[in-house]
Design a protein around this motif. Structure first.
Motif, short mmCIF file in Angstrom:
data_model
loop_
_atom_site.label_atom_id
_atom_site.label_comp_id
_atom_site.label_asym_id
_atom_site.label_seq_id
_atom_site.Cartn_x
_atom_site.Cartn_y
_atom_site.Cartn_z
N LYS A 1 0.84 -1.18 0.00
CA LYS A 1 0.00 0.00 0.00
C LYS A 1 0.89 1.24 0.00
N GLU A 2 0.37 2.33 -0.57
CA GLU A 2 1.14 3.57 -0.62
C GLU A 2 1.38 4.14 0.75
N VAL A 3 0.42 3.97 1.66
CA VAL A 3 0.56 4.46 3.03
C VAL A 3 0.24 3.32 3.97
N GLU A 4 1.20 2.98 4.82
CA GLU A 4 1.03 1.89 5.78
C GLU A 4 0.88 2.48 7.18
N CYS B 1 3.21 6.34 10.56
CA CYS B 1 2.88 5.85 9.22
C CYS B 1 4.16 5.81 8.39
N THR B 2 4.20 4.90 7.44
CA THR B 2 5.25 4.90 6.43
C THR B 2 4.60 5.01 5.06
N TYR B 3 5.33 5.56 4.11
CA TYR B 3 4.80 5.70 2.77
C TYR B 3 5.83 5.26 1.75
N SER B 4 5.36 4.97 0.54
CA SER B 4 6.26 4.38 -0.45
C SER B 4 6.55 5.29 -1.63
N ASN B 5 5.72 6.28 -1.91
CA ASN B 5 5.88 7.14 -3.07
C ASN B 5 6.80 8.29 -2.72
N SER B 6 7.79 8.54 -3.57
CA SER B 6 8.77 9.58 -3.25
C SER B 6 8.48 10.93 -3.90
N ALA B 7 7.36 11.04 -4.62
CA ALA B 7 7.04 12.31 -5.27
C ALA B 7 6.86 13.41 -4.23
N PHE B 8 7.13 14.65 -4.64
CA PHE B 8 6.94 15.78 -3.74
C PHE B 8 5.50 15.79 -3.27
N GLN B 9 5.31 15.86 -1.97
CA GLN B 9 3.97 15.64 -1.47
C GLN B 9 3.72 16.30 -0.13
N TYR B 10 2.44 16.35 0.19
CA TYR B 10 1.97 16.85 1.46
C TYR B 10 1.57 15.68 2.35
N PHE B 11 1.60 15.91 3.66
CA PHE B 11 1.21 14.90 4.61
C PHE B 11 0.21 15.50 5.58
N SER C 1 13.65 11.15 4.42
CA SER C 1 14.73 10.22 4.06
C SER C 1 14.33 8.79 4.37
N SER C 2 13.56 8.59 5.43
CA SER C 2 13.12 7.24 5.78
C SER C 2 11.65 7.02 5.45
N LYS C 3 11.00 8.02 4.85
CA LYS C 3 9.58 7.93 4.46
C LYS C 3 8.70 7.54 5.65
N TYR C 4 8.84 8.32 6.69
CA TYR C 4 8.20 8.03 7.96
C TYR C 4 7.53 9.30 8.45
N ILE C 5 6.24 9.21 8.85
CA ILE C 5 5.55 10.36 9.42
C ILE C 5 4.95 9.96 10.76
N SER C 6 4.96 10.89 11.69
CA SER C 6 4.50 10.62 13.05
C SER C 6 3.62 11.75 13.56
#
Lengths: 116, 111
Positions: B2-5, B23-33, B68-73
């Motif tokens: 999934k794109e967002v786990e 949460c972790t995410y897989s897409n590296s495109a410039f994005q908002y969270f 860098s680690s595709k991690y949001i908290s």
């Protein structure tokens, strides 16, 4: 001011019936989104309008799903020949269009659809 | 993948504790969270948004992004029973408005 409103709040349909779900966005909001939320899951994108133009309908699960926003304000999500797998909460959200603001989506309370 | 786990929980903590939601995410495109809070039988309510790495604070809530680690908290300080809800992380690509959500973490604050 008033938030996003949706009607009906609850809908029970027999398999095979058609249903229509209504969304009234926040006044002045250009963008309108529909999402489907299954029990215990996050919302899944269905479709997106900017004014009356449907710019993305890639999330609609089948051709039984149809959405419209003819005057760029109220939107209707129609599901034809409902199936049990269509049972979910259907959420509508609206936002101001434009760079830097579109991520602020404001959600309505949802319509809980149960297909028996 | 999934794109967002997101770990669905449930997560129970005593009142006053610090809560950490991830949460972790897989897409590296410039994005908002974004972080949304959803009470039972209500629509999601936007809590916080960010588009850059680092921390953003709003009252008892802090959103943290590590690109860098595709991690949001999301951290909640001095948790209250009224914080009991499902917390949803979401992302959107710049220029594409649709949100991709995680599954949500159900949080209960025990008085």
């Amino acid at each position: 001011g008033a938030g996003v409103s949706q009607s009906p709040r609850y809908k029970v349909a027999k398999r095979g019936q058609d249903v229509a779900l209504r969304c009234d966005p926040i006044s002045g909001h250009v963008s309108l989104f529909w999402y489907q939320q299954a029990l215990g899951q996050g919302p899944e994108f269905l479709t997106y309008f900017q004014n009356e133009a449907q710019l993305d309908k890639s999330g609609l699960p089948s051709d039984r799903f149809f959405a419209e926003r003819p005057e760029g304000s109220v939107s209707t999500l129609k599901i034809q020949r409902t199936q049990q797998e269509d049972s979910a909460v259907y959420l509508c959200a609206s936002s101001l269009a434009g760079r830097g603001t579109s991520y602020e989506q404001y959600f309505g309370p949802g319509t809980r659809l149960t297909v028996t | 993948q999934k794109e967002v786990e997101q770990d669905p929980g449930p997560l129970s903590v005593p009142e006053g504790a610090i809560v950490s939601l991830n949460c972790t995410y897989s897409n590296s495109a410039f994005q908002y969270f974004m972080w949304y809070r959803q009470y039972s039988r209500k629509g999601p309510e936007l809590l916080m948004y960010t588009y850059s790495s680092g921390n953003k604070e709003d009252g008892r809530f802090t959103a943290q992004v590590d690109k860098s680690s595709k991690y949001i908290s999301l951290f909640i300080r001095d948790s209250q029973p009224s914080d009991s809800a499902t917390y949803l992380c979401a992302r959107a690509n710049f220029g594409n408005e649709k949100l991709t959500f995680g599954t949500g973490t159900r949080l209960t604050i025990i008085p």
